[in-house]
Motif scaffolding. Structure first.
Motif, PDB file in Angstrom:
ATOM      1  N   VAL A   1       0.843  -1.205   0.000  1.00 51.48           N
ATOM      2  CA  VAL A   1       0.000   0.000   0.000  1.00 51.48           C
ATOM      3  C   VAL A   1       0.878   1.256   0.000  1.00 51.48           C
ATOM      4  N   ASP A   2       0.626   2.137  -0.940  1.00 55.96           N
ATOM      5  CA  ASP A   2       1.371   3.403  -1.097  1.00 55.96           C
ATOM      6  C   ASP A   2       2.850   3.234  -1.443  1.00 55.96           C
ATOM      7  N   ARG A   3       3.304   2.003  -1.670  1.00 58.18           N
ATOM      8  CA  ARG A   3       4.714   1.774  -2.029  1.00 58.18           C
ATOM      9  C   ARG A   3       4.943   2.209  -3.470  1.00 58.18           C
ATOM     10  N   GLU A   4       6.119   2.616  -3.790  1.00 58.47           N
ATOM     11  CA  GLU A   4       6.488   3.100  -5.119  1.00 58.47           C
ATOM     12  C   GLU A   4       5.673   4.343  -5.493  1.00 58.47           C
ATOM     13  N   THR A   5       5.267   5.118  -4.464  1.00 59.04           N
ATOM     14  CA  THR A   5       4.609   6.405  -4.731  1.00 59.04           C
ATOM     15  C   THR A   5       5.517   7.511  -4.194  1.00 59.04           C
ATOM     16  N   GLU A   6       5.067   8.750  -4.384  1.00 60.40           N
ATOM     17  CA  GLU A   6       5.859   9.891  -3.883  1.00 60.40           C
ATOM     18  C   GLU A   6       5.949   9.898  -2.365  1.00 60.40           C
ATOM     19  N   LYS A   7       4.837   9.408  -1.736  1.00 62.07           N
ATOM     20  CA  LYS A   7       4.793   9.442  -0.264  1.00 62.07           C
ATOM     21  C   LYS A   7       4.616   8.041   0.288  1.00 62.07           C
ATOM     22  N   PRO A   8       5.678   7.239   0.264  1.00 60.45           N
ATOM     23  CA  PRO A   8       5.540   5.864   0.781  1.00 60.45           C
ATOM     24  C   PRO A   8       5.320   5.869   2.298  1.00 60.45           C
ATOM     25  N   ARG A   9       4.656   4.841   2.788  1.00 61.54           N
ATOM     26  CA  ARG A   9       4.390   4.760   4.229  1.00 61.54           C
ATOM     27  C   ARG A   9       5.694   4.438   4.975  1.00 61.54           C
ATOM     28  N   LYS A  10       5.779   4.926   6.213  1.00 60.49           N
ATOM     29  CA  LYS A  10       6.991   4.666   7.016  1.00 60.49           C
ATOM     30  C   LYS A  10       6.596   4.014   8.341  1.00 60.49           C
ATOM     31  N   ASP A  11       5.736   2.983   8.233  1.00 59.84           N
ATOM     32  CA  ASP A  11       5.190   2.373   9.450  1.00 59.84           C
ATOM     33  C   ASP A  11       6.180   1.521  10.227  1.00 59.84           C
ATOM     34  N   ILE A  12       7.043   0.825   9.487  1.00 60.17           N
ATOM     35  CA  ILE A  12       7.871  -0.160  10.206  1.00 60.17           C
ATOM     36  C   ILE A  12       9.378   0.104  10.029  1.00 60.17           C
ATOM     37  N   ALA A  13      10.116  -0.235  11.100  1.00 61.87           N
ATOM     38  CA  ALA A  13      11.580  -0.084  11.054  1.00 61.87           C
ATOM     39  C   ALA A  13      12.246  -1.435  10.888  1.00 61.87           C
ATOM     40  N   SER A  14      11.463  -2.522  11.100  1.00 61.02           N
ATOM     41  CA  SER A  14      12.059  -3.861  10.959  1.00 61.02           C
ATOM     42  C   SER A  14      10.950  -4.823  10.563  1.00 61.02           C
ATOM     43  N   TYR A  15      11.331  -5.952   9.995  1.00 65.29           N
ATOM     44  CA  TYR A  15      10.310  -6.907   9.555  1.00 65.29           C
ATOM     45  C   TYR A  15       9.617  -7.578  10.740  1.00 65.29           C
ATOM     46  N   SER A  16      10.302  -7.650  11.879  1.00 66.71           N
ATOM     47  CA  SER A  16       9.632  -8.259  13.033  1.00 66.71           C
ATOM     48  C   SER A  16       8.501  -7.352  13.528  1.00 66.71           C
ATOM     49  N   GLU A  17       8.629  -6.064  13.278  1.00 65.42           N
ATOM     50  CA  GLU A  17       7.602  -5.116  13.729  1.00 65.42           C
ATOM     51  C   GLU A  17       6.278  -5.325  13.006  1.00 65.42           C
ATOM     52  N   ILE A  18       6.314  -5.986  11.860  1.00 67.81           N
ATOM     53  CA  ILE A  18       5.093  -6.252  11.096  1.00 67.81           C
ATOM     54  C   ILE A  18       4.065  -6.941  11.986  1.00 67.81           C
ATOM     55  N   LEU A  19       4.563  -7.870  12.819  1.00 68.30           N
ATOM     56  CA  LEU A  19       3.646  -8.671  13.622  1.00 68.30           C
ATOM     57  C   LEU A  19       2.937  -7.854  14.693  1.00 68.30           C
ATOM     58  N   THR A  20       3.502  -6.735  15.103  1.00 71.43           N
ATOM     59  CA  THR A  20       2.792  -5.886  16.063  1.00 71.43           C
ATOM     60  C   THR A  20       2.072  -4.741  15.338  1.00 71.43           C
ATOM     61  N   GLU A  21       2.728  -4.153  14.379  1.00 67.78           N
ATOM     62  CA  GLU A  21       2.136  -3.016  13.672  1.00 67.78           C
ATOM     63  C   GLU A  21       0.884  -3.427  12.895  1.00 67.78           C
ATOM     64  N   TYR A  22       0.914  -4.611  12.309  1.00 66.21           N
ATOM     65  CA  TYR A  22      -0.226  -5.088  11.503  1.00 66.21           C
ATOM     66  C   TYR A  22      -0.819  -6.354  12.123  1.00 66.21           C
ATOM     67  N   ASP A  23      -0.868  -6.405  13.442  1.00 70.12           N
ATOM     68  CA  ASP A  23      -1.386  -7.607  14.111  1.00 70.12           C
ATOM     69  C   ASP A  23      -2.821  -7.914  13.685  1.00 70.12           C
ATOM     70  N   TYR A  24      -3.563  -6.874  13.264  1.00 66.65           N
ATOM     71  CA  TYR A  24      -4.965  -7.072  12.879  1.00 66.65           C
ATOM     72  C   TYR A  24      -5.122  -7.905  11.614  1.00 66.65           C
ATOM     73  N   LEU A  25      -4.029  -8.110  10.904  1.00 67.09           N
ATOM     74  CA  LEU A  25      -4.124  -8.979   9.725  1.00 67.09           C
ATOM     75  C   LEU A  25      -4.349 -10.429  10.152  1.00 67.09           C
ATOM     76  N   PHE A  26      -3.889 -10.736  11.353  1.00 69.06           N
ATOM     77  CA  PHE A  26      -3.928 -12.130  11.813  1.00 69.06           C
ATOM     78  C   PHE A  26      -4.950 -12.370  12.916  1.00 69.06           C
ATOM     79  N   ASN A  27      -5.228 -11.327  13.713  1.00 70.16           N
ATOM     80  CA  ASN A  27      -6.152 -11.498  14.845  1.00 70.16           C
ATOM     81  C   ASN A  27      -7.213 -10.417  14.813  1.00 70.16           C
TER      82      ASN A  27
END
Ligand code: GLU
Length: 466
Positions: free
Chosen positions: A391-417
């Motif tokens: 989402v929003d990748r390869e655009t002028e204003k890419p998202r800066k939600d995560i600093a590491s791939y492990s953070e995906i599991l907390t930042e986007y926990d709603y994808l799984f639960n």
């Protein structure tokens, strides 16, 4: 003095001609396997690699395993693996081969003993038979007399033993260490030129340092000098904690060759942490952020730690990076004068900031490959992860939600639960957008709701909004 190390039949000249001078610069990384790879060692290795590339020289890896008591069994193997993971390339060295080996100190005992024996023969060193009880007694007397603690002057009793006494002690089977007899007059200073700090100097040493322990192996001070002579090192880049012993190392070199070392000493500062308002060294044992491996385990892009470390070590790196955001870090024009002089504090927020920007700049294809790599074997479905990171990748204003791939599991926990939230809906107004987001994601902000709904799918969306 053939009674000392009678089996040593070579002379220093043998080794000096076996390892001829190099025609290029030679830098080295010389870690001790007393723990896994420290980020400070990684930062210095990156700096040496750059300097070596820019001077078209050689960069080699030497393992300094003289402190067998503190050795960690798999440390060498894991350090080599971690250097490799961060893309630090060695031209020669331990596991890499080369003409100046062996590149591990435990296989060089004979070389150290050859030089030590020669120093004794020339009167520049002597065997010391003092036991720890003798040394303790000396220390008590020195404390009482308010004299410098150590083995020197009148207290260095073994320096006056006759050859006959030495022979007798050895025949009696008494263990002995070898000590250096310093030759630079006490009260004078020993100076050297550090290309980053300028002229440096320290008082000449008065202590007679041990150069071979009673088990016949050298401590770091002696081993480093012999190795850097024979491996024809041009720059000894090592942590600032070694700066105070530099006078001793130069003294050892003077005893062997009557000259100062030909290499330049460079002492970058050590990385510190703030502990209750006090600065202390970032420790392999206490701080999980001290280890380079931690950042791989947590899924930081390698370049994030690399950029951060180069920023810590080189005062002009950050500005260069702003001006050259996508250039390979190896293009940075390294300059000794710009190596930092003060111990920097480790700052995870700054590293995260660098990392968010790096992840934001990646293309969808790069992200997908890194997600696959990070989650391989972790039993986690990555389709939704890839979709949300697109989402929003390869655009002028890419998202800066995560600093590491492990953070995906907390930042986007709603994808799984399903989020465990309830919202009060005003029947007169209906569900606000804000409330819809809360029910779907359990958060107030995030990627667009349309994108999230598409990723979750209509059935799941309906269940969450029910
Ligand atoms: N073996 C030393 C250490 O790990 C390295 C010192 C040096 O690079 O000379 O601190």
């Amino acid at each position: 003095m053939n009674i000392l190390f009678p089996y040593i039949d070579k002379k220093p000249e043998h080794y000096l001609s076996k390892y001829p001078p190099r025609k290029t610069t030679a830098l080295r990384m010389a870690p001790s396997p007393t723990g896994y790879l420290h980020i400070g060692s990684l930062g210095m290795a990156l700096t040496c690699r750059m300097l070596s590339n820019q001077s078209k020289g050689v960069f080699y890896l030497r393992i300094e395993d003289t402190d067998q008591k503190r050795e960690v069994v798999d440390a060498t193997e894991r350090m080599v693996a971690a250097f490799n993971q961060y893309g630090v390339r060695f031209d020669e060295g331990y596991t890499f081969g080369g003409n100046y080996g062996p590149y591990i100190q435990s296989e060089r005992t004979e070389i150290y003993q050859t030089f030590a024996k020669n120093l004794v023969e020339r009167g520049r060193a002597y065997p010391c038979f003092c036991t720890s009880a003798d040394l303790e007694k000396t220390r008590e007397i020195q404390t009482k007399n308010k004299t410098d603690i150590g083995y020197h002057g009148q207290y260095a009793t073994c320096q006056n033993l006759t050859e006959a006494q030495i022979k007798q002690n050895i025949t009696d089977g008494k263990p002995f260490a070898i000590r250096l007899r310093p030759s630079t007059p006490a009260g004078t200073r020993i100076g050297w030129n550090d290309p980053s700090r300028g002229h440096m100097e320290l008082p000449a040493i008065i202590n007679h340092p041990i150069i071979l322990k009673s088990n016949g192996t050298p401590p770091y001070n002696f081993a480093h000098v012999i190795d850097d002579v024979l491996m024809r090192t041009s720059h000894v880049v090592r942590g600032e904690e070694w700066l105070p012993s530099t006078a001793e190392h130069i003294e050892i070199h003077r005893a062997m060759f009557d000259t100062d070392p030909t290499w330049a000493y460079v002492h970058p500062p050590v990385i510190c942490v703030d502990e209750d308002g006090r600065k202390r060294k970032l420790s392999k044992r206490k701080d999980r952020h001290a280890l380079a491996e931690t950042f791989i385990e947590n899924g930081y892009p390698k370049l994030a730690l690399i950029d951060y470390l180069l920023t810590l070590y080189n005062t002009d790196y950050e500005m260069w990076r702003i001006e050259n955001p996508t250039a390979p870090y190896a293009d940075f024009p390294f300059r000794f004068e710009k190596i930092g002089k003060n111990s920097p504090l480790f700052d995870i927020n700054k590293l995260n900031h660098i990392s968010r920007n790096i992840i934001a700049r990646k293309t969808k294809a790069e992200i997908n490959a890194e997600v696959d790599e990070y989650f391989a074997g972790k039993n986690i479905e990555t389709t939704k992860i890839k979709a949300i990171l697109a989402v929003d990748r390869e655009t002028e204003k890419p998202r800066k939600d995560i600093a590491s791939y492990s953070e995906i599991l907390t930042e986007y926990d709603y994808l799984f639960n399903r989020p465990n939230v309830t919202v009060e809906i005003d029947p007169t107004k209906g569900m606000t957008m804000k409330q819809k987001r809360m029910l779907l994601t359990g958060r107030e902000t995030g990627p667009s709701l349309d994108a999230i709904m598409e990723i979750l799918g209509p059935k799941e969306v309906a269940a969450r909004l029910k």
